[in-house]
Design a protein around this motif. Structure first.
Motif, PDB file in Angstrom:
ATOM      1  N   ILE A 114     -18.866 -25.114  -6.820  1.00  0.00           N
ATOM      2  CA  ILE A 114     -19.502 -23.680  -6.451  1.00  0.00           C
ATOM      3  C   ILE A 114     -20.535 -23.669  -5.361  1.00  0.00           C
ATOM      4  O   ILE A 114     -20.311 -22.906  -4.471  1.00  0.00           O
ATOM      5  N   THR A 118     -19.480 -21.568  -2.108  1.00  0.00           N
ATOM      6  CA  THR A 118     -20.553 -20.669  -1.643  1.00  0.00           C
ATOM      7  C   THR A 118     -21.192 -20.734  -0.237  1.00  0.00           C
ATOM      8  O   THR A 118     -21.667 -19.984   0.365  1.00  0.00           O
ATOM      9  N   LYS A 124     -20.808 -15.153  -1.640  1.00  0.00           N
ATOM     10  CA  LYS A 124     -20.969 -15.995  -2.593  1.00  0.00           C
ATOM     11  C   LYS A 124     -19.869 -15.773  -3.554  1.00  0.00           C
ATOM     12  O   LYS A 124     -20.052 -16.079  -4.677  1.00  0.00           O
ATOM     13  N   VAL A 146     -16.855 -20.689 -16.626  1.00  0.00           N
ATOM     14  CA  VAL A 146     -17.083 -19.246 -16.137  1.00  0.00           C
ATOM     15  C   VAL A 146     -17.412 -18.181 -16.982  1.00  0.00           C
ATOM     16  O   VAL A 146     -18.179 -17.553 -17.096  1.00  0.00           O
ATOM     17  N   MET A 149     -20.989 -18.822 -17.726  1.00  0.00           N
ATOM     18  CA  MET A 149     -21.907 -18.463 -16.640  1.00  0.00           C
ATOM     19  C   MET A 149     -21.882 -16.934 -16.705  1.00  0.00           C
ATOM     20  O   MET A 149     -23.029 -16.416 -16.328  1.00  0.00           O
ATOM     21  N   MET A 155     -22.522 -15.373 -12.750  1.00  0.00           N
ATOM     22  CA  MET A 155     -21.493 -14.869 -12.034  1.00  0.00           C
ATOM     23  C   MET A 155     -20.626 -13.733 -12.785  1.00  0.00           C
ATOM     24  O   MET A 155     -21.012 -13.606 -13.924  1.00  0.00           O
ATOM     25  N   TYR A 163     -14.673 -14.802  -8.289  1.00  0.00           N
ATOM     26  CA  TYR A 163     -15.979 -14.327  -8.961  1.00  0.00           C
ATOM     27  C   TYR A 163     -17.171 -14.411  -8.118  1.00  0.00           C
ATOM     28  O   TYR A 163     -17.016 -15.503  -6.954  1.00  0.00           O
ATOM     29  N   GLN A 164     -18.079 -13.865  -8.090  1.00  0.00           N
ATOM     30  CA  GLN A 164     -19.407 -13.986  -7.125  1.00  0.00           C
ATOM     31  C   GLN A 164     -20.324 -14.688  -8.114  1.00  0.00           C
ATOM     32  O   GLN A 164     -20.749 -14.451  -9.114  1.00  0.00           O
ATOM     33  N   TRP A 165     -20.832 -15.728  -7.252  1.00  0.00           N
ATOM     34  CA  TRP A 165     -21.667 -16.625  -7.821  1.00  0.00           C
ATOM     35  C   TRP A 165     -23.289 -15.911  -7.680  1.00  0.00           C
ATOM     36  O   TRP A 165     -23.701 -15.215  -6.630  1.00  0.00           O
ATOM     37  N   GLN A 166     -24.046 -15.705  -8.772  1.00  0.00           N
ATOM     38  CA  GLN A 166     -25.183 -14.958  -8.510  1.00  0.00           C
ATOM     39  C   GLN A 166     -26.289 -15.918  -8.961  1.00  0.00           C
ATOM     40  O   GLN A 166     -27.567 -15.514  -8.933  1.00  0.00           O
TER      41      GLN A 166
END
Length: 598
Positions: A114, A118, A124, A146, A149, A155, A163-166
DNA sequence: CTTTCCCGCCAATCT
DNA sequence: AGATTGGCGGGAAAG
């Protein structure tokens, strides 16, 4: 004659018979590291899966380049304690041990990926296919991670396969939310009831009959609950069906989805006050999986519990929980202990630092050359990542100028955080606390106090807040206090052992973690030693326990062991000559390997 | 033996 | 309809 050694190349345990008088049953011991971090066991030839091979698209060919060579069995030698097991030293370059593929390890690699992904994407966003490919695993496996997560709000899906990593910085806040939600939902209450039900199961099974008073051995698990949030005693204000699902609607049946399960699992843990956040696998699974109203307290089916392992493995990998074992007779009951960030709306969490520390610990890093190199790399990357992305909000300025991969040994940043003298292993798991420590430390007492007030429950004989500093010779606070919870009028009282706990030296530092204090842990049961009084259970709405079907630890089915125990060892549950003394202390055995013979 | 949990089938959903 | 997701449980590895 009751010490027996067992274990494999990566974890050896010494089972010592404990003194019934001195070491309370259920003494928590262990510290067995999670599998994900153990080194792979070199096993030779694998049978060669007959069927599977052919059909299923095993997207992931062989071992990834990174792990493929851990054939090197030489690492074994590095653990002098390993004397047994003639099964080692087999190596097959082709063979990848099961542990290498564990979800936990995978999770860590996932974080690395990740990170890399990112870095190139300002948004991201990550493409799962890519990540999967990079990790050399099939996509299906990625979903497991995921999902968790997502549950952690780390995410969310943006597009097909994207998917967006937060990040997990807001974990403390999430925890606070979950905790509040748990309370609203009356979860603490539920947990308590399940524990009591379990307790009764156990009680009934006592070969000694249950008349007695002090007959509960190892009592029930999950140590948690009680003092717990005096939380109890609130009626589930069902007002919140809506907030119930934070995990988006896409999740299938909700309740059984991995994400939902994960959140609820955390909620259960957070139902307890700081330092007492632990639940047994069986209690957790019962609370989480079974329907409170209709399904009673029977532990759920085996298959339904499997998900819990998946979740736990990921959470362990993230350093949010740890797994320890509680000894109950012959059984080791797995306990999940929360060690993530303290719920706090304003704090921030740094997973990478957590993982970094986790990985930096020699004890948690598989020491096979290959694996080691691999994890070293991970540590480096993580360190870099953490710096780059979390710099500002990082509460852990302590590590400030620290080496990227600081070998956090035993004295891991004692200067930055007040840490009580505790075993390395124990300390290891405190990293999450450490991350937000400084500030939090000061707020803790207050927080917990306010929480309690908020819940507005009488705090029975519990004299001091759990998180309060240990005072001089005062006996350490028990993890559970005699119950006096308004909402539980119908539940039978739980009685604590009359015996006084030995006084502790009054040299304790101001800030400590009772649960992790080595000294204390040997004299204070992790889980209570509550005695259950069946006779007081009469008008209880809780369905009287059916003929016991399982042991505490055996939530997945019948316990043969127990049956045997009943039949053969019937009149001496504590038979000291049995390998299965009710009082055992499992000690991680690293240094001395005393093989004892019988 | 029991416990843990990887693997991948296959159904529900989405596109 | 095909592709994605992810529930689910068989069965093997680990203990």
């Amino acid at each position: 004659m009751t010490a027996n050694v067992y274990g494999s190349s990566n974890a050896i345990f010494l089972t010592i018979e404990a003194n019934k008088e001195n070491i309370p049953p259920g003494t928590e011991i262990d510290i067995k590291k999670e599998e994900s971090f153990l080194l792979p066991e070199p096993r030779g030839n694998r049978p060669a899966d007959p069927d599977t091979e052919s059909l299923t698209a095993s997207p992931v060919p062989r071992p990834s380049p990174a792990t493929s060579q851990l054939s090197d069995a030489s690492f074994l030698s590095q653990d002098p304690t390993v004397t047994n097991s003639a099964d080692e030293s087999e190596d097959d370059p082709e063979f990848t041990s099961r542990k290498e593929k564990s979800l936990g390890l995978l999770c860590q690699r996932f974080l690395i990926s990740i990170n890399e992904e990112t870095q190139e994407s300002p948004t991201k966003e990550v493409h799962l296919e890519t990540v999967a490919r990079k990790m050399c695993v099939e996509k299906r496996r990625i979903y497991d991670i995921v999902n968790v997560m997502e549950a952690l709000d780390a995410m969310h899906k943006t597009n097909k396969s994207y998917y967006q990593w937060q990040g997990l910085e807001s974990l403390p806040r999430l925890m606070a939310d979950l905790q509040a939600e748990a309370i609203e939902e009356g979860l603490p209450d539920r947990v308590l009831r399940v524990e009591q039900a379990m307790c009764s199961f156990t009680e009934l099974q006592s070969p000694r009959g249950n008349k007695g008073i002090k007959d509960t051995v190892g009592s029930f698990v999950s140590g948690s609950s009680a003092p717990t949030t005096p939380t109890t005693s609130f009626e589930p204000r069902r007002t919140e069906t809506e907030k119930r699902s934070r995990v988006d609607s896409r999740d299938r049946q909700g309740r059984n989805s991995l994400a939902q399960l994960c959140r609820r699992f955390l909620m259960v843990l957070l139902s307890n006050p700081k330092n007492v956040r632990k639940v047994s696998l069986d209690v957790a699974s019962t609370v989480l999986i079974k329907d409170p109203e209709t399904e009673g307290f029977e532990p759920p089916s085996r298959s339904r519990c499997r998900r819990l392992y998946d979740i736990a493995n990921v959470l362990v990998a993230l350093g949010l929980i740890k797994k320890v074992h509680y000894l109950f007779g012959t059984k080791k009951i797995p306990l999940f202990v929360y060690c993530g960030p303290e719920p706090d709306e304003h704090a921030s969490f740094d997973v990478f630092q957590s993982v970094e520390r986790l990985l930096s610990s020699p004890q948690n890093v598989p020491q096979t050359p290959v694996i080691k190199a691999q994890t070293d790399k991970m540590v480096q990357q993580i360190a870099g990542f953490g710096k780059r992305t979390l710099s500002e909000q990082n509460l852990s300025k302590p590590i400030g100028n620290s080496p990227k991969i600081a070998k956090i040994k035993s004295e891991m940043s004692p200067m930055t955080v007040p840490v009580s003298p505790m075993a390395d292993e124990n300390r290891l798991f405190m990293f999450a606390e450490l991350a937000a420590a400084q500030k939090m430390q000061e707020d803790l007492a207050q927080l917990s106090r306010s929480l309690m007030q908020r819940v507005n429950t009488p705090m029975a004989p519990m004299t001091a807040p759990i998180s309060s500093p240990m005072v001089g010779s005062a006996p350490p606070p028990l993890p559970m206090a005699p119950l006096n919870l308004s909402g539980l009028g119908k539940l039978p009282p739980l009685v604590f052992p009359p015996t006084q706990l030995p006084n502790l030296p009054n040299t304790r530092p101001k800030f400590n973690f009772p649960d992790y204090n080595p000294t204390q842990s040997t004299i204070r049961p992790l889980v209570s030693q509550m005695t259950f009084r069946p006779e007081l259970f009469e008008n209880n709405p809780i369905p009287p326990p059916q003929p016991p079907k399982h042991l505490m630890s055996n939530i997945l089915g019948e316990s043969k062991s127990f049956k045997n125990m009943q039949n053969t060892n019937n009149n001496n549950f504590f038979d000291h000559n049995t390998k299965s003394s009710a009082f055992h202390v499992v000690v991680k055995k690293d240094e001395q390997q005393q093989r004892r013979t019988k």
